[in-house]
Design an enzyme around this catalytic site. Structure first.
Site, PDB file in Angstrom:
ATOM      1  N   GLY A  14       7.499  12.013  85.135  1.00 59.85           N
ATOM      2  CA  GLY A  14       6.353  12.074  86.042  1.00 59.85           C
ATOM      3  C   GLY A  14       5.149  12.823  85.518  1.00 59.85           C
ATOM      4  N   GLU A  41      19.547  33.523 106.037  1.00 64.67           N
ATOM      5  CA  GLU A  41      18.195  33.365 105.483  1.00 64.67           C
ATOM      6  C   GLU A  41      17.462  34.709 105.456  1.00 64.67           C
ATOM      7  OE1 GLU A  41      17.454  30.725 103.932  1.00 64.67           O
ATOM      8  OE2 GLU A  41      19.146  29.583 104.701  1.00 64.67           O
ATOM      9  N   HIS A  82      18.421  36.543 102.318  1.00 58.96           N
ATOM     10  CA  HIS A  82      17.653  36.112 101.131  1.00 58.96           C
ATOM     11  C   HIS A  82      16.256  36.727 101.152  1.00 58.96           C
ATOM     12  CE1 HIS A  82      20.404  33.091  99.664  1.00 58.96           C
ATOM     13  NE2 HIS A  82      20.332  32.326 100.723  1.00 58.96           N
TER      14      HIS A  82
HETATM   15  P1  ADP Z   1       6.197   9.325  83.267  1.00 60.31           P
HETATM   16  O1  ADP Z   1       6.077   8.070  82.490  1.00 60.31           O
HETATM   17  O2  ADP Z   1       5.895  10.549  82.464  1.00 60.31           O
HETATM   18  O3  ADP Z   1       7.492   9.465  84.016  1.00 60.31           O
HETATM   19  P2  ADP Z   1       4.119   8.159  84.832  1.00 60.31           P
HETATM   20  O4  ADP Z   1       3.107   7.906  83.799  1.00 60.31           O
HETATM   21  O5  ADP Z   1       4.948   6.996  85.249  1.00 60.31           O
HETATM   22  O6  ADP Z   1       5.090   9.323  84.380  1.00 60.31           O
HETATM   23  O7  ADP Z   1       3.418   8.812  86.082  1.00 60.31           O
HETATM   24  C1  ADP Z   1       3.840   8.575  87.393  1.00 60.31           C
HETATM   25  C2  ADP Z   1       2.686   8.699  88.347  1.00 60.31           C
HETATM   26  O8  ADP Z   1       2.246  10.043  88.423  1.00 60.31           O
HETATM   27  C3  ADP Z   1       1.486   7.913  87.939  1.00 60.31           C
HETATM   28  O9  ADP Z   1       1.522   6.616  88.421  1.00 60.31           O
HETATM   29  C4  ADP Z   1       0.335   8.702  88.551  1.00 60.31           C
HETATM   30  O10 ADP Z   1       0.116   8.294  89.868  1.00 60.31           O
HETATM   31  C5  ADP Z   1       0.851  10.110  88.583  1.00 60.31           C
HETATM   32  N1  ADP Z   1       0.298  10.951  87.497  1.00 60.31           N
HETATM   33  C6  ADP Z   1       1.024  11.580  86.549  1.00 60.31           C
HETATM   34  N2  ADP Z   1       0.212  12.301  85.738  1.00 60.31           N
HETATM   35  C7  ADP Z   1      -1.038  12.098  86.168  1.00 60.31           C
HETATM   36  C8  ADP Z   1      -2.318  12.559  85.726  1.00 60.31           C
HETATM   37  N3  ADP Z   1      -2.436  13.373  84.691  1.00 60.31           N
HETATM   38  N4  ADP Z   1      -3.394  12.147  86.413  1.00 60.31           N
HETATM   39  C9  ADP Z   1      -3.275  11.340  87.478  1.00 60.31           C
HETATM   40  N5  ADP Z   1      -2.113  10.870  87.929  1.00 60.31           N
HETATM   41  C10 ADP Z   1      -0.986  11.237  87.296  1.00 60.31           C
END
Ligand code: ADP
Length: 620
Positions: free
Chosen positions: A211, A431, A434
């Site tokens: 992500g 809780e 913690h």
């Molecule tokens: P990965 O391939 O690293 O798992 P992705 O490229 O599939 O991640 O990213 C998943 C989603 O996260 C994208 O579709 C976008 O919406 C969001 N995202 C991740 N990084 C960014 C960024 N730097 N700017 C804007 N959106 C991002």
């Protein structure tokens, strides 16, 4: 740019179906023709009878068509009999009197009709059978083709402008963008590099947590260079059938080369690119074959082919070294989790098309979301919009954003789950335990929120948030984390007694043990075993199981266990000391929790303002 739209040609099976249909129609028509029209069955009589009848005057007309006779008897105007005469002799020669009262008409035999009819009878079934076989063969071949299509790569080609991503669509990730700009330049101006004898890199590895935008970056490289982008996931290479992976790789590279300059993006390369080795029994031959094929294809790129392979993984350490050799994935771009200002930028990108109230505080959200990936942030923005829409509001409010953040971070609230009063009180003490330990421990993050509403699989949640991004954790910080993790169980023990503690602490204890083991094994933070790590290597795969090679002796293993146990013991003693010394604060917080169910940061601080760190719990 290449297009994947199928050409509007008719499929061969459709053409065959049409042919078969018309063949059946023609054959049917011929049968109808044969059964109707002038093909009545006339009575067949011997020629001698015909001659006798004619001589007697019982026949008015004989039509001779070759050696075929059609006879019309007296008193009728239609032929009723047929006969066959000897082709070599005439009717007279066969005994017809010259003065017999009969009209003999000679017709040249209508050869065409008969020949056509005979031909039709022979040809039509043959044609029908031929068409039928052809159809069957095509059908079988079609199935064959489907089987062969299995070996085709399922790569998705992104080429159209609507889906095009460029660097400016990606917030933050500046270092990665800088690295990849070079790749864009290779694709745009290969000649410039070739002229100086430089070899254009063939593979770039994008390493980063899920992500973080690896796929987006790869697509942006294609978008910036304006070249087609073939995307496939490593796991798609691996199928049930042996050889499919390798054949898909071949097909993928062939497609890309045909469309060169192009980008191939292999997501999750670790699914096929894991270190080869002790794969006994052939269980992983398929994966190895696929990997080998990738290597072969990359080696096979000649300098002019201008196809660059980008591959993404979050486990670069497990990749086969052969993949990382020069000429293959010899370039690496690390993509880190976004820092605060990048998080703000990413959030702004994702809130751009979402109407929000004036006072919505994106910066505060960016501050709270340390450790979130770009995808998490995109998810928060989307959830906030959904929550606002569910309230039938036209704009997203701060409360929507907070709810969305909490939902994404710790799971949705399960308000519907009913807890009885006793359980509720027990959860409140757990809780509060913690929270109190975390609040008093000097190197712990501050309490952000405490709730006894079940969330994402837990009975309640105490949430600590770092005031700012942090990249490192010290021994004393770890120790405070351990103490606060055990605070829940210890609070239960103090209030209800040793044997009345519940399963509510199960996940806390697991987490604490994991942290303690990680401190000793991976971080060199043990007491005796300081500054030494005991990382267990994934030795390899044997019959689908990962084997661990333990690079230390049994004595050391025992020592590690002792160190872990001591860390946990120290943490629980500290937690106990803190809770016992501040019993009043513990009761007050638990009471308030039973009443209100959720208490926010400032209120927690207010309730716990008199809580103090006792000497026994101090580390320094
Ligand atoms: P990965 O391939 O690293 O798992 P992705 O490229 O599939 O991640 O990213 C998943 C989603 O996260 C994208 O579709 C976008 O919406 C969001 N995202 C991740 N990084 C960014 C960024 N730097 N700017 C804007 N959106 C991002």
């Amino acid at each position: 740019m290449a297009s994947t739209a199928p050409s509007p040609k008719k499929k061969p099976s459709t053409i065959l179906r049409i042919t078969l249909f018309w063949a059946v129609v023609v054959f049917g028509a011929l049968i109808v023709y044969a059964l109707t029209g002038n093909h009545e069955n006339l009575k067949q009589v011997p020629i001698s009878d015909v001659i006798t009848q004619a001589n007697k005057g019982e026949v008015t007309k004989i039509v001779v068509e070759g050696n075929q006779l059609t006879i019309t008897p007296k008193g009728s105007d239609k032929a009723t009999q047929t006969s066959v005469k000897d082709s070599s002799s005439s009717l007279q020669e066969q005994g017809l009197n010259a003065d017999a009262p009969v009209t003999v008409e000679y017709k040249t035999p209508s050869a065409t009709g008969d020949i056509l009819w005979n031909l039709a009878i022979i040809i039509v079934p043959v044609v029908l059978i031929a068409v039928f076989f052809l159809f069957m063969m095509r059908q079988a071949q079609g199935q064959n083709n489907q089987a062969m299509g299995f070996g085709k790569s399922k790569a998705i080609l992104y080429g159209d402008d609507k889906k095009k991503v460029v660097f400016s669509d990606i917030a933050g990730n500046d270092a990665a963008k800088q690295d990849l700009e070079e790749v864009v330049d290779f694709l745009k101006h290969p000649k410039k590099y070739e002229a100086l004898g430089a070899k254009i890199p063939k593979g770039v590895l994008l390493v980063g947590s899920p992500g973080t935008g690896k796929t987006m970056l790869a697509r942006a490289v294609a978008g910036e260079a304006n070249v087609p982008f073939f995307s496939i996931s490593g796991s798609e290479f691996v199928e049930m059938f042996v050889g499919v992976g390798a054949s898909r790789v071949r097909d993928l590279f062939a497609k890309a080369k045909k469309n060169a300059p192009a980008i191939i993006f292999i997501d999750e390369i670790d699914a096929v690119g894991r270190r080869r080795g002790s794969g006994m029994g052939g269980g992983h031959d398929e994966r190895e074959q696929t990997l080998n094929q990738i290597l072969v294809e990359m080696d096979g790129f000649d300098n002019g082919s201008n196809v660059i392979v980008l591959a993404a993984t979050n486990r670069a350490d497990v990749l086969d070294p052969a993949l990382l050799r020069p000429g293959r994935f010899d370039r690496r771009t690390n993509i880190t989790l976004p820092e605060r200002k990048d998080r703000e930028a990413i959030l702004k990108v994702h809130f751009k098309n979402k109407p929000a109230e004036e006072n919505v505080n994106i910066d505060a959200l960016a501050a709270k979301t340390a450790g979130s990936s770009g995808a998490d942030l995109a998810n928060i923005a989307n959830e906030a919009a959904i929550i606002a829409a569910r309230r039938s509001s036209k704009k997203i409010s701060n409360a929507d954003i907070t709810e969305a953040f909490e939902k994404v971070a710790i799971g949705p609230e399960r308000k519907a789950k009913v807890m009885n009063e006793d359980e509720k009180r027990m959860t409140a003490y757990h809780e509060a335990g913690h929270a109190l330990v975390g609040h008093v421990a000097p190197d712990s993050d501050p309490v952000h929120k405490v709730t006894i509403i079940p969330r994402g699989g837990t009975g309640g949640v105490t949430w600590f948030l770092p005031p700012e991004d942090r990249n490192y954790t010290s021994v004393i910080e770890f120790k405070d984390i351990l103490a606060r993790a055990l605070g829940g169980r210890i609070a239960e023990k103090i209030i209800y007694g040793d044997d009345r503690v519940t399963t509510g602490a199960g996940s806390d204890l697991r987490k604490a043990t994991e942290i303690a083991r990680d401190m000793v094994i991976e971080q060199g933070m043990g007491t005796k075993l300081r500054d030494q790590v005991f990382h267990e290597d994934n030795g390899g795969m044997v019959f689908d199981k990962i084997t661990h090679e333990r690079p230390y002796s049994d004595d050391t293993a025992r020592e590690i266990d002792t160190e872990v146990a001591e860390l946990i013991k120290e943490a629980s003693q500290r937690a106990e000391a803190i809770l016992k010394a501040n019993r009043k604060s513990l009761d007050a917080l638990a009471e308030e929790l039973v009443k209100k169910e959720t208490i926010e940061e400032t209120e927690v601080a207010e309730i716990l303002k008199d809580a103090k760190l006792p000497k026994e719990a101090a580390l320094y």
